[in-house]
Design an enzyme around this catalytic site. Structure first.
Site, mmCIF file in Angstrom:
data_model
loop_
_atom_site.group_PDB
_atom_site.id
_atom_site.type_symbol
_atom_site.label_atom_id
_atom_site.label_comp_id
_atom_site.label_asym_id
_atom_site.label_seq_id
_atom_site.Cartn_x
_atom_site.Cartn_y
_atom_site.Cartn_z
ATOM 1 N N SER A 146 2.139 2.298 6.214
ATOM 2 C CA SER A 146 3.306 3.131 6.509
ATOM 3 C C SER A 146 2.840 4.507 6.961
ATOM 4 O O SER A 146 1.779 4.984 6.532
ATOM 5 C CB SER A 146 4.189 3.281 5.266
ATOM 6 N N TYR A 159 5.307 6.908 -3.540
ATOM 7 C CA TYR A 159 5.207 5.821 -2.566
ATOM 8 C C TYR A 159 4.143 6.143 -1.517
ATOM 9 O O TYR A 159 3.298 5.302 -1.184
ATOM 10 C CB TYR A 159 6.562 5.610 -1.899
#
Length: 253
Positions: A146, A159
């Site tokens: 990501s 995250y």
């Protein structure tokens, strides 16, 4: 080769209910893939995902396998059984959880669960699959990272840090496997409109699972090592990565 030109005959998905993974499987089935393994926690959602792929094309064999990222002690046995059934041309590591940043900051055990799922579980499963791919002498390992891992933001640093660890691990694994016949490709999407992000404010350069799937297929054909989705994120994140921290903190991200 069985997986020539980025068109694998067999696909193992770790994270079998992932919207991005299923979009990728659909795209590959439309080309050449005839065997798909969906690995995930047993659930009606996993069964429904398998059924949706079976409906795409006659002759496609879709099987589910119980897999839990938080149970690394079982990974070697569970995934070993899949590879024992025959060669796997492509593994797509697509599992992960977003977590709830505000909640998780005040609940360390929940924050640890995010880290264990996104990083520790991926290290375990990634190494097991890499070893199996190397033993058969060919194959691709595609890792969904990501852009959040490029630089941890205040809004989602738990995250983001887990994805940063995953990304660094995948880069090192790709270097370790260079020349073995096994190809590692890291995919760095931005904000993707999926079930996981439903209800969240949409970020700039938002994309779709289908766009990510297209980028994965193209990256496989090119034997790319890193794929950004959309491609415009590459220069954007290069700039963000080098911003001074006082300025970075003030950005509305």
């Amino acid at each position: 080769m069985k997986d020539a030109f980025g068109a694998p005959q067999s696909l193992l998905v770790l994270g079998g209910t992932s919207g991005i993974a299923l979009a990728t499987a659909r795209r590959l089935i439309a080309r050449r893939t005839r065997t798909v393994w969906l690995a995930g926690r047993p659930s009606p959602a996993l069964d429904a995902a398998a059924d949706s792929l079976r409906e795409l094309r006659t002759g496609v064999a879709v099987r589910t396998v119980p897999f839990d990222a938080l149970d690394p002690g079982a990974h070697e046995a569970v995934l070993g059984k899949v590879f024992a059934e025959g060669d796997i041309d492509m593994v797509l590591l697509a599992f992960g959880v977003l977590g709830d940043q505000a909640h998780d900051e005040a609940a360390p055990l929940d924050a640890v669960r995010v880290a264990q799922t996104n990083y520790t579980g991926a290290v375990s499963a990634g190494l097991v699959c890499a070893g199996a791919l190397q033993a058969q002498g060919h194959g691709s390992l595609v890792v969904l990272s990501s852009v959040a891992g490029e630089r941890a933001r205040r809004a989602n640093f738990i995250y983001g840090s887990s994805k940063a660890g995953l990304d660094a691990f995948a880069q090192g694994l790709g270097d370790a496997l260079h020349g073995t016949g096994v190809h590692v490709m890291i995919v760095r999407p931005g904000f993707v409109r999926t079930r996981m992000t439903a209800g969240m404010p949409e970020a700039p350069l938002a994309t779709t699972p289908e766009a990510v799937a297209h980028a994965i297929e193209l990256g496989l054909r090119r034997r790319s090592e890193t794929v950004w989705v959309p491609g415009a994120l590459r220069p954007v994140m290069a700039a963000v990565r080098h911003l001074p921290r006082p300025l970075f903190r003030r950005l509305p991200m």
